[in-house]
Design an enzyme around this catalytic site. Structure first.
Site, PDB file in Angstrom:
ATOM      1  CE1 TYR A 142      -3.418  -2.752   0.755  1.00 34.98           C
ATOM      2  CE2 TYR A 142      -4.616  -0.749   1.226  1.00 34.98           C
ATOM      3  CZ  TYR A 142      -4.610  -2.091   0.953  1.00 34.98           C
ATOM      4  OH  TYR A 142      -5.804  -2.760   0.871  1.00 34.98           O
ATOM      5  CE  LYS A 192       1.845 -17.953  -2.282  1.00 38.24           C
ATOM      6  NZ  LYS A 192       1.009 -19.148  -2.302  1.00 38.24           N
ATOM      7  CG  ASP A 224      -1.961 -20.313  -0.864  1.00 42.46           C
ATOM      8  OD1 ASP A 224      -1.423 -20.297   0.267  1.00 42.46           O
ATOM      9  OD2 ASP A 224      -1.450 -20.925  -1.830  1.00 42.46           O
ATOM     10  CG  ASP A 248      -8.074  -4.776   1.841  1.00 46.80           C
ATOM     11  OD1 ASP A 248      -9.026  -4.289   2.469  1.00 46.80           O
ATOM     12  OD2 ASP A 248      -8.026  -4.794   0.588  1.00 46.80           O
ATOM     13  CG  ASP A 252     -13.651  -7.165   2.435  1.00 53.10           C
ATOM     14  OD1 ASP A 252     -13.338  -6.405   3.367  1.00 53.10           O
ATOM     15  OD2 ASP A 252     -14.143  -6.760   1.359  1.00 53.10           O
TER      16      ASP A 252
HETATM   17  C1  IPM Z   1     -10.394  -1.258   4.070  1.00 53.37           C
HETATM   18  C2  IPM Z   1     -10.605  -0.687   2.699  1.00 53.37           C
HETATM   19  C3  IPM Z   1      -9.422   0.221   2.364  1.00 53.37           C
HETATM   20  C4  IPM Z   1      -8.171  -0.629   2.388  1.00 53.37           C
HETATM   21  C5  IPM Z   1      -9.566   0.973   1.029  1.00 53.37           C
HETATM   22  C6  IPM Z   1     -10.806   1.833   1.021  1.00 53.37           C
HETATM   23  C7  IPM Z   1      -8.346   1.776   0.711  1.00 53.37           C
HETATM   24  O1  IPM Z   1     -10.777  -1.700   1.762  1.00 53.37           O
HETATM   25  O2  IPM Z   1     -10.267  -0.479   5.035  1.00 53.37           O
HETATM   26  O3  IPM Z   1     -10.381  -2.483   4.181  1.00 53.37           O
HETATM   27  O4  IPM Z   1      -7.860  -1.304   1.404  1.00 53.37           O
HETATM   28  O5  IPM Z   1      -7.484  -0.611   3.409  1.00 53.37           O
HETATM   29 MG    MG Z   2     -10.925  -3.634   2.627  1.00 50.82          MG
END
Ligand code: IPM
Ligand code: MG
Length: 357
Positions: A142, A192, A224, A248, A252
């Protein structure tokens, strides 16, 4: 106690959820005799529209001067075509870096009332899902160099580099080991290491930390495989520590198995108690202005702020119990709706939570 809160209302549907979190905080202030003072901060799309910059220095300064920052979520289709440095998301990355928030804590915990909303089989869910992803937040790909060059052949080539130095790994490693010590004392480093040098350095640093935390049962897993294990056997995890992009992606996935990403808050902290609290979901442009978005993740983020930054554990418990009571009553926003429950909008969900406080 008097606390100054920098408030980022965010873009698209986000102001709707932040409004509910503020109502909850105001009720807590009244009930426990605190004073919360809010300073509006523009970041993301709102700041691009106003200043042509997703996070001007004067807005970052407001956050640095606060006791903590509460935000909704930013970005949306309106700002998507902009070049990299001017994108709404860049404001968030600069905020995290500007505040030195290297440690992002993302809980994946199933609310028993929502087990029907999980896409996993009952036989998996019933074993329990309760783990935390400790995500490194201001390093790695990032924040490495991003560039697109044109080769001699005329073809374009893009390069994103992923740097990690030992001190960056060590400080997040410590947070992860400390977190494990407060929980079930199990830590899994996800990487990884079969491909990446950065991952091999992560392991080297983690091995040094292991000696300081002999009580923690430490393990390692390739990312993975971890993605697969999170849906196959999530009850094996207690604390996961991982680099920025892996965190990240996995967070999710982890949120989805608990029922809805609309339920998961997160905290970002550095070396001080001034943190950033936000839901992990996006700004839901598709349902903007329709009073449909789930405010619970942001309300729980406010509770996390009280717990971790303001040392108000009773107040935080109060909010979390109120959310639980509302779920017990069968009230659901669309994202967590299941058969036999009552569908409510964002404001009505806020009303119901307030009524429990
Ligand atoms: C998160 C989001 C952010 C990230 C984006 C909006 C830059 O996906 O906070 O998980 O990737 O960190
Ligand atoms: Mg995110």
């Amino acid at each position: 106690m008097k606390k100054n809160i920098a408030l980022i209302k965010g873009d698209c549907s986000s102001p709707e959820i932040v409004a509910q979190a503020v109502r909850v905080l105001d009720k807590i202030a009244e009930k426990y005799g605190h004073e919360f003072i809010y300073t509006d901060v523009d970041m993301g799309g709102a700041a691009i529209d106003k200043y042509g910059d997703p996070l001007p220095q004067h807005e970052l300064d407001k956050c640095l001067a606060s006791d903590s920052v509460l935000m909704g979520s930013i970005g949306g289709p309106k700002w998507e075509g902009l070049p990299g440095p001017q994108r709404a998301e860049k404001g968030l990355l600069r905020l995290r870096a500007g505040m030195g928030l290297y440690s992002n804590n993302r809980p994946a915990k199933i609310w028993p009332q929502l087990s029907a909303a999980s896409p996993l089989k009952d036989s998996i869910v019933n074993k329990g899902i309760d783990f935390i992803i400790v995500r490194e937040l201001i390093g790695g790909v990032y924040f490495g160099d991003h560039k697109t060059v044109t080769l001699d052949s005329g073809e374009k080539q893009a390069i994103d580099s992923m740097p990690y130095s030992e001190h960056e790994i060590e400080r997040i490693g410590r947070v992860a080991f400390d977190t494990a010590m407060k929980r079930n004392k199990k830590l899994c480093c996800v990487d990884k290491a079969n491909v990446l040098d950065t991952s091999r350095l992560w392991r080297e640093v983690m091995h040094r930390l292991c000696e300081e935390y002999p009580e923690v049962e430490y393990s390692e897993m390739f990312v993975d495989n971890c993605a697969m294990q999170i849906c196959k056997n999530p009850s094996q995890f207690d604390v996961i520590v991982t680099e920025n992009m892996f965190g990240d992606i996995l967070s999710d996935e982890a949120s989805e198995i608990t029922g809805s990403i609309g339920m998961i808050p997160s905290s970002s902290l550095g070396d001080t108690t001034c943190g950033l609290y936000e839901p992990i979901h996006g700004s839901a442009p598709d349902i903007m202005g329709q009073d449909k978005i789930n405010p619970i993740a942001t309300i729980l983020a406010a509770a996390m702020m009280l717990r971790f930054s303001f040392d108000m554990p009773a107040e935080a418990d109060d909010i979390e119990n109120a959310v639980s009571a509302v779920l017990d009553k069968g009230l659901r926003t669309a994202d967590i709706m299941s058969e036999g429950c009552t569908l409510v909008g964002c404001i009505a969900m806020g009303d119901a939570i307030l009524a429990e406080l």
